[in-house]
Design a protein around this motif. Structure first.
Motif, PDB file in Angstrom:
ATOM      1  N   THR A 101       0.842  -1.200   0.000  1.00 37.44           N
ATOM      2  CA  THR A 101       0.000   0.000   0.000  1.00 37.44           C
ATOM      3  C   THR A 101       0.875   1.249   0.000  1.00 37.44           C
ATOM      4  O   THR A 101       0.532   2.258  -0.632  1.00 37.44           O
ATOM      5  CB  THR A 101      -0.915   0.007   1.245  1.00 37.44           C
ATOM      6  N   LEU A 105       0.268   4.261  -2.416  1.00 39.69           N
ATOM      7  CA  LEU A 105       0.001   5.636  -1.954  1.00 39.69           C
ATOM      8  C   LEU A 105       1.047   6.603  -2.514  1.00 39.69           C
ATOM      9  O   LEU A 105       0.736   7.747  -2.849  1.00 39.69           O
ATOM     10  CB  LEU A 105       0.027   5.690  -0.422  1.00 39.69           C
ATOM     11  N   SER A 109      -0.342   9.601  -4.795  1.00 38.79           N
ATOM     12  CA  SER A 109      -0.233  10.989  -4.339  1.00 38.79           C
ATOM     13  C   SER A 109       0.524  11.821  -5.371  1.00 38.79           C
ATOM     14  O   SER A 109       0.159  12.954  -5.654  1.00 38.79           O
ATOM     15  CB  SER A 109       0.431  11.053  -2.958  1.00 38.79           C
ATOM     16  N   TYR A 129       0.315   8.701   6.560  1.00 38.33           N
ATOM     17  CA  TYR A 129      -0.337   9.442   5.468  1.00 38.33           C
ATOM     18  C   TYR A 129       0.208  10.861   5.362  1.00 38.33           C
ATOM     19  O   TYR A 129       0.313  11.418   4.278  1.00 38.33           O
ATOM     20  CB  TYR A 129      -1.852   9.538   5.695  1.00 38.33           C
ATOM     21  N   VAL A 132       3.415  10.951   3.397  1.00 40.62           N
ATOM     22  CA  VAL A 132       3.156  10.589   1.999  1.00 40.62           C
ATOM     23  C   VAL A 132       2.665  11.832   1.251  1.00 40.62           C
ATOM     24  O   VAL A 132       3.089  12.120   0.132  1.00 40.62           O
ATOM     25  CB  VAL A 132       2.118   9.443   1.914  1.00 40.62           C
ATOM     26  N   LEU A 171      -8.812  11.624   1.845  1.00 36.99           N
ATOM     27  CA  LEU A 171      -8.196  10.306   2.034  1.00 36.99           C
ATOM     28  C   LEU A 171      -8.991   9.539   3.096  1.00 36.99           C
ATOM     29  O   LEU A 171      -9.214  10.056   4.198  1.00 36.99           O
ATOM     30  CB  LEU A 171      -6.741  10.491   2.472  1.00 36.99           C
ATOM     31  N   ASN A 173      -9.823   5.706   5.098  1.00 36.86           N
ATOM     32  CA  ASN A 173      -9.261   4.384   5.422  1.00 36.86           C
ATOM     33  C   ASN A 173     -10.368   3.539   6.059  1.00 36.86           C
ATOM     34  O   ASN A 173     -10.880   3.885   7.109  1.00 36.86           O
ATOM     35  CB  ASN A 173      -8.077   4.585   6.393  1.00 36.86           C
ATOM     36  N   ILE A 203      -9.275   9.102  -2.218  1.00 36.46           N
ATOM     37  CA  ILE A 203      -8.221   8.076  -2.157  1.00 36.46           C
ATOM     38  C   ILE A 203      -8.595   7.193  -0.981  1.00 36.46           C
ATOM     39  O   ILE A 203      -8.758   7.684   0.147  1.00 36.46           O
ATOM     40  CB  ILE A 203      -6.827   8.709  -1.929  1.00 36.46           C
ATOM     41  N   ASP A 205      -7.818   3.765   1.344  1.00 38.32           N
ATOM     42  CA  ASP A 205      -6.872   2.717   1.740  1.00 38.32           C
ATOM     43  C   ASP A 205      -7.699   1.584   2.354  1.00 38.32           C
ATOM     44  O   ASP A 205      -8.311   1.742   3.404  1.00 38.32           O
ATOM     45  CB  ASP A 205      -5.893   3.320   2.759  1.00 38.32           C
ATOM     46  N   THR A 235      -6.281   1.999  -2.850  1.00 35.03           N
ATOM     47  CA  THR A 235      -4.926   1.496  -2.591  1.00 35.03           C
ATOM     48  C   THR A 235      -5.050   0.381  -1.549  1.00 35.03           C
ATOM     49  O   THR A 235      -5.828   0.510  -0.598  1.00 35.03           O
ATOM     50  CB  THR A 235      -3.996   2.605  -2.037  1.00 35.03           C
ATOM     51  N   CYS A 252      -3.050  -0.686  -6.810  1.00 37.58           N
ATOM     52  CA  CYS A 252      -4.058   0.374  -6.806  1.00 37.58           C
ATOM     53  C   CYS A 252      -4.985   0.167  -7.987  1.00 37.58           C
ATOM     54  O   CYS A 252      -4.617  -0.463  -8.985  1.00 37.58           O
ATOM     55  CB  CYS A 252      -3.438   1.765  -6.793  1.00 37.58           C
TER      56      CYS A 252
END
Ligand SMILES: Cc1ncc(COP(=O)(O)O)c(C=O)c1O
Length: 396
Positions: A101, A105, A109, A129, A132, A171, A173, A203, A205, A235, A252
């Motif tokens: 991942t 990521l 990004s 994160y 990143v 983002l 998760n 995005i 995760d 991702t 991804c």
């Protein structure tokens, strides 16, 4: 010219858990057995058929450069896996195989962020994160979420209020480390509505997607409709579900035009995941679900041990984790900040737990307790924790 290190590289701090493990080593040297309830990775061995497949791939000479997007056969298998497990219909050309991942990521990004952009991140937040995002010159904007009976929930109004003209992405998760939440359909729709209204990328995760319990069901936000899918980039990896953290294999899934760019970025960053590992990943995704299930059932038993032990400690509120392998109990404010509390627990009781403050100030009265370790270690750790906290030895 001076031999300077970049500003960004200098700004990266050490992780709390690594520092705690260092302190723990000193405590262990003094003769106390340290109980580590911090791990962020499965304690299981690699499933045997997956290890065998990697060995066969080496013996067959699969040791050369491959397509930087990943093996075609693996991308086809990922597409089948996403359709079967997450009801997500994608073309193999929308998939790029990455080094976990983190690898995903990193290219995602770079593919969507310019310096000066902002990314909304949901707190409590898995801390990496931030870096990143910062690596691209963009800025993470943390938005703390509220709790209901100790459970963190998504408040879409707070997300909407944080959107600025510079915001490029949200983002997400789910299952959500560290909270143990699996976001519901309603929560995902609420996030998607903000993104759609303000024309943002999502995005997501999904690295813990196969580790969910009881009634909770992992829903891939991209599966909620074409308008959401066209702005969503998934991702994920095989790290957690198949116990393959060290093998660095993930992927991804992105809308078609973006996936072309991601393929090129993969080429010029890592050149893709190791070829023999990609061959093994085909076997894992095609035939490995019984191993995932075996590990999931064991995590669930361990979770139950933790939840029932924490219930016996007055003052602690521990929502039952719905997914992932972390409990995230809240303790009373007068016990102090979680960093101080976890330091005391290590020093006085030899237990490593991760302070909630690591994930944002809204979690400063939480502790993350991992159940990616044996029942025996969990029993010992929880009995020490009960002893340390039930008598309120700490904080009074
Ligand atoms: C939320 C989350 N995302 C990503 C990762 C990293 O996963 P990978 O091994 O696939 O790079 C972790 C590992 O702890 C995680 O907790």
């Amino acid at each position: 010219m001076s031999l300077e290190i970049s500003n960004f590289a200098q700004s990266i701090g050490g992780s709390t858990i690594v520092n705690m493990r260092r302190k723990a080593d000193a405590i262990a040297r003094s003769g106390i057995k340290v109980i580590d309830l911090g791990p962020g990775e499965p304690d299981f061995d690699v499933p045997a058929p997956v290890a065998d497949a990697a060995i066969r791939a080496i013996e067959a000479g699969h040791s050369h450069y491959i397509d930087p997007r990943g093996l075609a056969e693996l991308r086809e298998q990922v597409a089948r896996f996403e359709a079967d497990q997450h009801n997500l219909t994608v073309d193999p050309d929308q998939i790029v195989i990455t080094t976990g991942t983190f690898g995903a990521l990193s290219i995602v990004s770079r593919a969507v962020l310019n310096p000066g952009d902002e990314v909304i991140v949901i707190e409590p937040l898995w801390d990496p994160y931030r870096n990143v995002i910062l690596l691209t010159g963009a800025t993470p904007v943390g938005v703390p979420m509220p709790t209901i009976n100790g459970r963190f929930v998504i408040d879409a109004d707070r997300l909407a209020a944080a959107v600025s003209p510079r915001t490029k992405a949200i983002l997400v998760n789910t299952p959500w480390n560290p909270t143990g939440r699996v976001l519901t359909r309603q929560e995902l729709i609420a996030i998607a509505d903000v993104a759609t209204e303000r024309d943002l990328w999502i995005i997501v995760d999904e690295v813990y997607s196969e580790i969910v319990f009881d009634e909770a069901k992992h829903i891939s936000i991209a599966s909620l409709g074409p308008e959401i899918q066209r702005r969503t980039i998934v991702t994920t990896s095989l790290s957690k579900s198949f116990a393959l953290t060290g093998w660095r294999i993930g992927y991804c899934v992105a809308p078609p035009a973006l996936s072309q760019v991601l393929g090129r970025l993969n080429h010029y960053t890592t050149r893709g995941a190791a070829s023999m590992v990609q061959h093994a990943a085909i076997v894992a995704l095609a035939d490995g679900m019984q191993h995932v299930e075996r590990m999931r059932l064991e995590y669930m038993q361990r979770r139950n041990i933790i939840v029932s032990a924490l219930k016996q400690i007055g003052g602690i509120v521990c929502p039952v984790p719905e997914g992932g392998f972390y409990a995230f109990p809240e303790f009373p404010e007068n016990w102090g900040d979680s960093t101080r509390l976890s330091d005391l627990l290590l020093k006085d009781s030899g237990i490593i737990v991760t302070p909630g403050s690591d994930y944002g100030t809204c979690a400063r009265h939480h502790l993350r307790i991992s159940f990616a370790t044996s029942q025996e270690i969990i029993q010992e750790g929880l009995s020490r924790l009960q002893h340390a906290l039930a008598g309120r030895l700490i904080g009074e």
